[in-house]
Design a protein around this motif. Sequence first.
Motif, PDB file in Angstrom:
ATOM      1  N   TYR A  38       0.837  -1.239   0.048  1.00 35.74           N
ATOM      2  CA  TYR A  38      -0.099  -0.094   0.082  1.00 35.74           C
ATOM      3  C   TYR A  38       0.761   1.303   0.038  1.00 35.74           C
ATOM      4  O   TYR A  38       0.396   2.450   0.164  1.00 35.74           O
ATOM      5  N   THR A  76      -0.570   4.128  -2.266  1.00 37.94           N
ATOM      6  CA  THR A  76      -1.970   4.422  -1.931  1.00 37.94           C
ATOM      7  C   THR A  76      -1.845   6.023  -1.390  1.00 37.94           C
ATOM      8  O   THR A  76      -1.222   6.445  -1.023  1.00 37.94           O
ATOM      9  N   LEU A  90      -3.597   7.053   1.243  1.00 36.09           N
ATOM     10  CA  LEU A  90      -3.710   6.843   2.648  1.00 36.09           C
ATOM     11  C   LEU A  90      -2.197   6.939   3.050  1.00 36.09           C
ATOM     12  O   LEU A  90      -1.966   7.272   4.267  1.00 36.09           O
ATOM     13  N   ALA A 105      -1.494   3.761   7.674  1.00 41.00           N
ATOM     14  CA  ALA A 105      -2.404   3.716   6.397  1.00 41.00           C
ATOM     15  C   ALA A 105      -3.749   2.404   6.693  1.00 41.00           C
ATOM     16  O   ALA A 105      -4.660   2.871   6.391  1.00 41.00           O
ATOM     17  N   GLU A 106      -3.371   1.437   7.240  1.00 41.16           N
ATOM     18  CA  GLU A 106      -4.195   0.318   7.419  1.00 41.16           C
ATOM     19  C   GLU A 106      -4.997   0.603   8.343  1.00 41.16           C
ATOM     20  O   GLU A 106      -6.477   0.359   8.357  1.00 41.16           O
ATOM     21  N   TYR A 150      -7.518   3.012   6.986  1.00 40.70           N
ATOM     22  CA  TYR A 150      -8.481   2.331   5.994  1.00 40.70           C
ATOM     23  C   TYR A 150      -9.622   1.899   6.704  1.00 40.70           C
ATOM     24  O   TYR A 150     -10.633   2.072   6.491  1.00 40.70           O
ATOM     25  N   ALA A 202     -10.189   7.718  -1.546  1.00 43.58           N
ATOM     26  CA  ALA A 202      -9.279   7.006  -0.809  1.00 43.58           C
ATOM     27  C   ALA A 202      -9.594   5.582  -0.546  1.00 43.58           C
ATOM     28  O   ALA A 202      -8.533   4.747  -0.639  1.00 43.58           O
ATOM     29  N   ASP A 205      -9.171   3.604  -3.782  1.00 48.12           N
ATOM     30  CA  ASP A 205      -7.676   3.656  -4.156  1.00 48.12           C
ATOM     31  C   ASP A 205      -7.107   2.383  -3.481  1.00 48.12           C
ATOM     32  O   ASP A 205      -6.421   1.677  -3.873  1.00 48.12           O
ATOM     33  N   PHE A 206      -7.522   2.287  -2.051  1.00 46.25           N
ATOM     34  CA  PHE A 206      -6.818   1.330  -1.351  1.00 46.25           C
ATOM     35  C   PHE A 206      -7.630   0.141  -1.605  1.00 46.25           C
ATOM     36  O   PHE A 206      -6.612  -1.128  -1.678  1.00 46.25           O
ATOM     37  N   ASP A 207      -8.783   0.098  -1.993  1.00 44.05           N
ATOM     38  CA  ASP A 207      -9.078  -1.221  -2.245  1.00 44.05           C
ATOM     39  C   ASP A 207      -8.789  -1.807  -3.593  1.00 44.05           C
ATOM     40  O   ASP A 207      -8.415  -3.006  -3.520  1.00 44.05           O
ATOM     41  N   LYS A 237      -5.799  -1.184  -4.804  1.00 44.23           N
ATOM     42  CA  LYS A 237      -4.208  -1.414  -5.076  1.00 44.23           C
ATOM     43  C   LYS A 237      -3.705  -2.411  -4.077  1.00 44.23           C
ATOM     44  O   LYS A 237      -2.790  -3.105  -4.256  1.00 44.23           O
ATOM     45  N   VAL A 238      -4.683  -2.342  -2.779  1.00 41.93           N
ATOM     46  CA  VAL A 238      -4.186  -3.268  -1.860  1.00 41.93           C
ATOM     47  C   VAL A 238      -5.118  -4.622  -1.638  1.00 41.93           C
ATOM     48  O   VAL A 238      -4.443  -5.909  -1.772  1.00 41.93           O
TER      49      VAL A 238
END
Length: 578
Positions: A436, A439, A441, A449-450, A453, A506, A509-511, A513-514
Amino acid sequence: MRFRVPVRGLAIIGAMALAIYFFWDVLLTIALVLLVLLVILIIARLFLPFGLGRHITGPIFRLMGWSFSKIGRGLASLLAWGFGIKMNRGVARRQQQEPLIVETEGEAPALDPKGGILIVGSYYDAVRSLVADLVRQGRRVVIVGHVSLCPSGLRSEEVRVIPLWKARFNALRLPDGGVERRSECEKLALALTVAGGLDASEVGMIARFLDVATRSGGVLTEEDLERLRTDYGAHAARLKDPLSLLIDHFNHPYPSLQELIDFRSGWKVCVLDDTRLPESSKLFARIYAIMNLERIAPGAVVVISGIEFVLPDINVLPYDARLVWLRLYRHLESLSSTGLVLATSNPYAAPQLMDVSSRVLLIDPPLSLLAYLRRNLGVTLNMRGEEGQYLIYRDAEGWKATRVIVGITGPIPVPAAQSSALMVVEAVRSRVTAAYRDTVLFADFADHAEDAYRALRAVRYLKEPDEHQVASEARVSVELVRRLAEKGYITRTEMRLVLTQLGESALEDFDSKVRGRRPQRFQVQQGGRPGPDNKTPQPEPAVPPEADEERRTGKPVQTDLKLFSGQILSPSELGEYY
């Protein structure tokens, strides 16, 4: 009795007194510097925000405590040598290594792990002595259980400690296709069935679901669980919990078990420490290791503690569960052909474990096992006295027993276990954070960042969220929720928190890419609640039609990245044994 003047001890005390007299100013300056440093660390620990004080000062405090303890022990040893005082013999004896069988009455066969060895009773010293014997013979050993089963006397590069509650593995790294992929899916489904207490008929359901859901190389997410209702109807509720175990704890972006063990490196003893895992996760990890270690660590001796949870007595199981039991038994048989050690202290251990093992070592075993030996094998043992330890073996004439004395071997020192575990945790942490790093975040919250999220997802799915409800649901601090509001990810509307457009972006984007999800657009409805657009997302060409039924369930995702703080592991984190 003739009195002897301890000249050597008095000389040491005199030398110490002279050193203090001549270097008093230097020692006083060092003491003042340490006192000022201690005050600064205490202030930093109390007033730095977001737990930074604890993460920064924690390792420094532990290092100072370790240094002072080493200096104190060194001075104590020096004075003890000067005055001729012997240190605690019990501690010294537990740090040495003795062979497994120190003494025996009569003839006893060699304890070769090929063919299987079952240790029943207080097995810690016996397992450590056996592992030390195997290392001296040039064998490599994989221990599934407590880190204290690893013996002392090994160099740091010869030991690899993997704390599975921090350095988890990705069990969804499946082959691309063919019979091998189906076989791996069935192994994974078998481990989930036992860990989740499912029926044998549901193994095929889970195997097919895993095969279809990950066929395109995507990551299994909680949205995939919504398909269970369509595919399996009433069974969906039973299958959802064990599959959530995979998604939350043994999923992307963690490395595979093969990468964690790293068999090509030069270790001699590898410990898969599952001490602090939840019971269902612990059982899943042990069964998964049993079914894959023959491929991951070829030729290594496998030591499994707590085997009674993996393979209970078949006579107490329902009829439809026997197929699953037989599959696990077959994997243990396969491991015993190369080297297998089973350890249990439970009075309800399965008698069928003796069929996998050609040698049984009894160390203060439970009475139920003694009754079984007397009734079924005709072996009567007298376990009274300090030497109540027996080796039971099988030859051409049948079962025989001989009295033995088991050696004592101390566990791996705590600093050595800490060092090895910290290296593995840091390697996994760098890999997970890389997932991540690109990302939005991560740019604002870095290693948190986690956490950010999970807080954003809690804001999205809670009915009327406030700061404390979001912090409790996402298991983060209230300060982090306030930082999200300060940076514009969330805002307060009509006494409740809602996501802003930046927060929605955000999350997407996190969903993507991670977590491996395809982006889904969200809009804010009149009541302030975010909801999906009316447009149905178009499937990507490479994705099978089954993957187009994904839905969001509202369950916050976690990969427990907050566990990777980079700090030194404390002895309590290595288990209650220490």
